[in-house]
Design a protein around this motif. Structure first.
Motif, PDB file in Angstrom:
ATOM      1  N   ASP A 192      36.065  51.153  30.911  1.00  4.56           N
ATOM      2  CA  ASP A 192      37.055  50.129  30.527  1.00  4.56           C
ATOM      3  C   ASP A 192      37.278  50.070  29.016  1.00  4.56           C
ATOM      4  O   ASP A 192      38.326  49.634  28.548  1.00  4.56           O
ATOM      5  CB  ASP A 192      36.674  48.742  31.080  1.00  4.56           C
ATOM      6  CG  ASP A 192      35.351  48.194  30.560  1.00  4.56           C
ATOM      7  OD1 ASP A 192      34.474  48.995  30.164  1.00  4.56           O
ATOM      8  OD2 ASP A 192      35.182  46.971  30.560  1.00  4.56           O
ATOM      9  N   LYS A 207      44.007  45.774  30.337  1.00  6.10           N
ATOM     10  CA  LYS A 207      44.062  44.903  31.533  1.00  6.10           C
ATOM     11  C   LYS A 207      42.858  45.155  32.440  1.00  6.10           C
ATOM     12  O   LYS A 207      42.245  44.228  32.951  1.00  6.10           O
ATOM     13  CB  LYS A 207      45.349  45.180  32.328  1.00  6.10           C
ATOM     14  CG  LYS A 207      46.609  44.660  31.704  1.00  6.10           C
ATOM     15  CD  LYS A 207      46.952  43.286  32.281  1.00  6.10           C
ATOM     16  CE  LYS A 207      48.272  42.738  31.789  1.00  6.10           C
ATOM     17  NZ  LYS A 207      48.566  42.919  30.386  1.00  6.10           N
ATOM     18  N   PHE A 208      42.553  46.435  32.619  1.00  6.71           N
ATOM     19  CA  PHE A 208      41.415  46.821  33.466  1.00  6.71           C
ATOM     20  C   PHE A 208      40.130  46.189  32.927  1.00  6.71           C
ATOM     21  O   PHE A 208      39.307  45.670  33.689  1.00  6.71           O
ATOM     22  CB  PHE A 208      41.323  48.356  33.498  1.00  6.71           C
ATOM     23  CG  PHE A 208      40.188  48.902  34.308  1.00  6.71           C
ATOM     24  CD1 PHE A 208      40.149  48.718  35.683  1.00  6.71           C
ATOM     25  CD2 PHE A 208      39.156  49.617  33.700  1.00  6.71           C
ATOM     26  CE1 PHE A 208      39.095  49.236  36.445  1.00  6.71           C
ATOM     27  CE2 PHE A 208      38.101  50.128  34.445  1.00  6.71           C
ATOM     28  CZ  PHE A 208      38.073  49.946  35.819  1.00  6.71           C
ATOM     29  N   THR A 210      39.781  43.455  31.232  1.00  7.02           N
ATOM     30  CA  THR A 210      39.710  42.006  31.491  1.00  7.02           C
ATOM     31  C   THR A 210      39.336  41.744  32.954  1.00  7.02           C
ATOM     32  O   THR A 210      38.577  40.821  33.253  1.00  7.02           O
ATOM     33  CB  THR A 210      41.040  41.294  31.152  1.00  7.02           C
ATOM     34  OG1 THR A 210      42.070  41.791  31.999  1.00  7.02           O
ATOM     35  CG2 THR A 210      41.448  41.507  29.709  1.00  7.02           C
ATOM     36  N   GLU A 211      39.827  42.596  33.844  1.00  8.05           N
ATOM     37  CA  GLU A 211      39.476  42.431  35.271  1.00  8.05           C
ATOM     38  C   GLU A 211      37.994  42.682  35.497  1.00  8.05           C
ATOM     39  O   GLU A 211      37.332  41.975  36.266  1.00  8.05           O
ATOM     40  CB  GLU A 211      40.302  43.408  36.123  1.00  8.05           C
ATOM     41  CG  GLU A 211      41.775  43.042  36.199  1.00  8.05           C
ATOM     42  CD  GLU A 211      42.658  44.233  36.612  1.00  8.05           C
ATOM     43  OE1 GLU A 211      43.886  44.094  36.497  1.00  8.05           O
ATOM     44  OE2 GLU A 211      42.126  45.299  37.029  1.00  8.05           O
ATOM     45  N   GLN A 212      37.455  43.713  34.793  1.00  9.69           N
ATOM     46  CA  GLN A 212      36.026  44.025  34.964  1.00  9.69           C
ATOM     47  C   GLN A 212      35.156  42.895  34.429  1.00  9.69           C
ATOM     48  O   GLN A 212      34.134  42.543  35.017  1.00  9.69           O
ATOM     49  CB  GLN A 212      35.672  45.341  34.239  1.00  9.69           C
ATOM     50  CG  GLN A 212      36.411  46.542  34.768  1.00  9.69           C
ATOM     51  CD  GLN A 212      36.416  46.603  36.278  1.00  9.69           C
ATOM     52  OE1 GLN A 212      35.369  46.563  36.932  1.00  9.69           O
ATOM     53  NE2 GLN A 212      37.604  46.667  36.875  1.00  9.69           N
ATOM     54  N   ARG A 215      35.230  40.132  37.012  1.00 10.94           N
ATOM     55  CA  ARG A 215      34.485  40.527  38.217  1.00 10.94           C
ATOM     56  C   ARG A 215      32.970  40.479  37.950  1.00 10.94           C
ATOM     57  O   ARG A 215      32.208  39.943  38.747  1.00 10.94           O
ATOM     58  CB  ARG A 215      34.890  41.949  38.630  1.00 10.94           C
ATOM     59  CG  ARG A 215      34.282  42.402  39.948  1.00 10.94           C
ATOM     60  CD  ARG A 215      34.830  43.749  40.382  1.00 10.94           C
ATOM     61  NE  ARG A 215      34.446  44.832  39.488  1.00 10.94           N
ATOM     62  CZ  ARG A 215      33.289  45.508  39.560  1.00 10.94           C
ATOM     63  NH1 ARG A 215      32.405  45.182  40.478  1.00 10.94           N
ATOM     64  NH2 ARG A 215      33.028  46.487  38.719  1.00 10.94           N
ATOM     65  N   LYS A 250      39.435  32.480  31.284  1.00  3.58           N
ATOM     66  CA  LYS A 250      39.864  33.105  32.545  1.00  3.58           C
ATOM     67  C   LYS A 250      38.670  33.275  33.479  1.00  3.58           C
ATOM     68  O   LYS A 250      38.784  33.040  34.679  1.00  3.58           O
ATOM     69  CB  LYS A 250      40.449  34.496  32.278  1.00  3.58           C
ATOM     70  CG  LYS A 250      41.862  34.526  31.698  1.00  3.58           C
ATOM     71  CD  LYS A 250      42.131  35.961  31.243  1.00  3.58           C
ATOM     72  CE  LYS A 250      43.472  36.147  30.609  1.00  3.58           C
ATOM     73  NZ  LYS A 250      44.524  36.430  31.567  1.00  3.58           N
TER      74      LYS A 250
END
Ligand code: CAA
Length: 437
Positions: A192, A207-208, A210-212, A215, A250
């Motif tokens: 990432d 973006k990836f 922030t998702e990781q 999660r 977030k």
């Protein structure tokens, strides 16, 4: 919470402080220059200013500067380790801890090392320090988390750049926070965010990443709450790694959503959101300092509680134009809440550490009696308020004049040295020359 029993020896953060460069850039100015709506940077990303390091500053000078206020509390007979967590290393072999050790004139009888795992390195260092003190009662360990976050001029990550260092003294019977024996840590190989050794700027799948982050937070929080039989109501505050101030929010909101069916009360939700705002005040003005960001958030949480609650005491807490006891003061502007009750000894603070690549850890720390008297709150605010504002072109010039990641000789600028106690003077024949000023 089962693992934080009375019998756990008290080891934790005895003192904690930070240093940041004496120059900054306004994110509004940057947005206008890049043709972007300033609200995207100040609201959407949540950054108002960004620390910009002159080229005589690097993780060594910032790390030494951060540790300087801790020197009166370091006992040379008890100090056993200096650990630097960083992902902005100046050498692939030699530890930056050795340069810092020399600049601070520390005892020779210590172990000096550098640890790396992206923004998680500071937490790895803190946990190593805690474990060391637990097995070596009486020892002190100096932990430094220092970084310069560089993405590049005009990149999506530019708005999240920053620079600074946090220094923590870890010991038995700490004066600020006891670190509890309850952590949950998760590792997963993810691409990432990374920085190849031949360049000074990071590469990110924005973006990836922030998702990781979200999660990994949800994963470690779920396991932590199950293992420790607790929920959000048990925490007075939760601090997050802050690559930018919107990021932790977030994750917190994702955690609330996942726990909405459980016992999460509206009081808890409001309190954690309000405390979160306190924890983001310094990062909003400094930017990402990678390994130190979580701990800068912790300092911000404690300092803003101090600013709100120490005005009536005999000690003058509010000595800065940015802070006064007046409820309309600028100190309380960036949505910092006024309705919070003072933080109290015995209250638990959650800490979420995330290092891309990726390692994530959730653990807790408990405030100890008289913790406010061990802070450096006024010095912190003064150092931020005394910085020089740069234009975008001055920032770009400074960014492009950083010490090179190549064999050529380098002499640093004489400009913007005020307030700096240590400088990188030059690199000659591939050797770095530091000195105190
Ligand atoms: N007014 C208000 N808000 C606005 C706006 C406006 N005019 N225009 C856009 N926004 C909002 C968007 O809606 C968005 O909000 P949400 O995230 O809540 O949806 C926010 O501003 C950001 O907009 P974009 O997603 O379009 O921003 P971007 O594509 O330019 O990139 C970024 C954002 C991915 C964070 C980028 O800055 C980046 O790559 N940063 C570096 C990587 C990073 O920090 N990753 C974080 C997780 S990894 C980690 O934590 C380790 C680490 O330290 C790096």
């Amino acid at each position: 919470m089962s693992n934080t029993s009375k019998n756990t020896p008290k080891v934790g953060i005895d003192r904690i402080t930070f240093a940041t460069p004496n120059c900054y850039l306004s994110m509004k100015d940057l947005a206008i220059e890049r043709g972007i709506d300033p609200n995207k940077f100040t609201v959407g990303i949540g950054q108002s200013q960004q620390a910009v390091p002159p080229n005589h500053q690097d993780i060594v000078t910032l790390g030494a500067q951060a540790a300087l206020p801790l020197m009166p509390y370091i006992d040379s007979n008890r100090l056993k380790m200096v650990i630097v967590g960083t992902e902005s290393g100046v050498d692939a072999s030699k530890s930056s801890a050795l340069y810092i050790h020399k600049l601070l004139n520390l005892s020779s009888w210590v172990r000096c090392v550098e640890v790396k795992e992206a923004c998680y390195g500071g937490t790895a260092a803190l946990m190593m320090a805690r474990d060391y003190v637990l097995t070596h009662p009486g020892a002190q360990v100096l932990v430094i988390a220092a970084d310069i976050a560089r993405y590049g001029v005009g990149t999506p990550g530019e708005v999240t750049q920053g620079a600074g260092a946090v220094a923590m003294l870890v010991s038995e019977n700490p004066r600020v926070l006891q670190i509890n024996n309850d952590s949950v840590v998760k590792s997963a190989e993810i691409q990432d965010f990374w920085r190849p050794v031949y360049q000074s700027t990071a590469l990110a799948r924005g973006k990836f990443s922030t998702e990781q982050y979200i999660r990994m937070f949800c994963d470690v929080w779920q396991k932590y709450s199950a293992e420790n039989d607790c929920n959000f109501n048990d925490f007075e505050a939760i601090c997050f790694h802050l690559p930018y101030t919107k990021m932790g929010l977030k994750a917190l909101q994702a955690g609330f959503e996942a726990n909405s069916g459980a016992s999460l009360t509206s009081d808890t939700r409001e309190r954690l959101l309000a405390r979160y705002q306190d924890s983001t005040q310094y990062s909003r003005r400094i930017g990402n300092i990678y390994t130190g960001s979580l701990y800068l958030g912790l300092i911000s949480l404690l300092d803003y509680d101090y600013f709100r609650n120490s005005c009536d005491s005999s000690e003058p807490a509010c000595d800065s134009p940015e802070v006064s006891c007046d409820s309309s003061s600028a100190a309380n502007s960036n949505e910092s809440p006024l309705h919070l009750s003072p933080l109290l000894p015995g209250q638990k603070i959650g800490l979420f550490s995330y290092g891309s690549g990726a390692v994530a850890e959730f653990f807790s720390a408990t405030l100890v009696p008289d913790w406010r008297s061990a802070l450096f709150s006024n010095q912190h605010l003064k150092s931020l308020n005394n910085r020089t504002q740069l234009s975008v072109s001055q920032y770009e010039e400074m960014f492009n004049s950083a010490a090179p990641y190549s064999p050529q000789d380098f002499v640093s600028s004489q400009k913007n040295r005020s307030g700096a106690r240590f400088v990188l003077d030059s690199i000659k024949s591939q050797e770095r020359n530091y000195r105190s000023i």
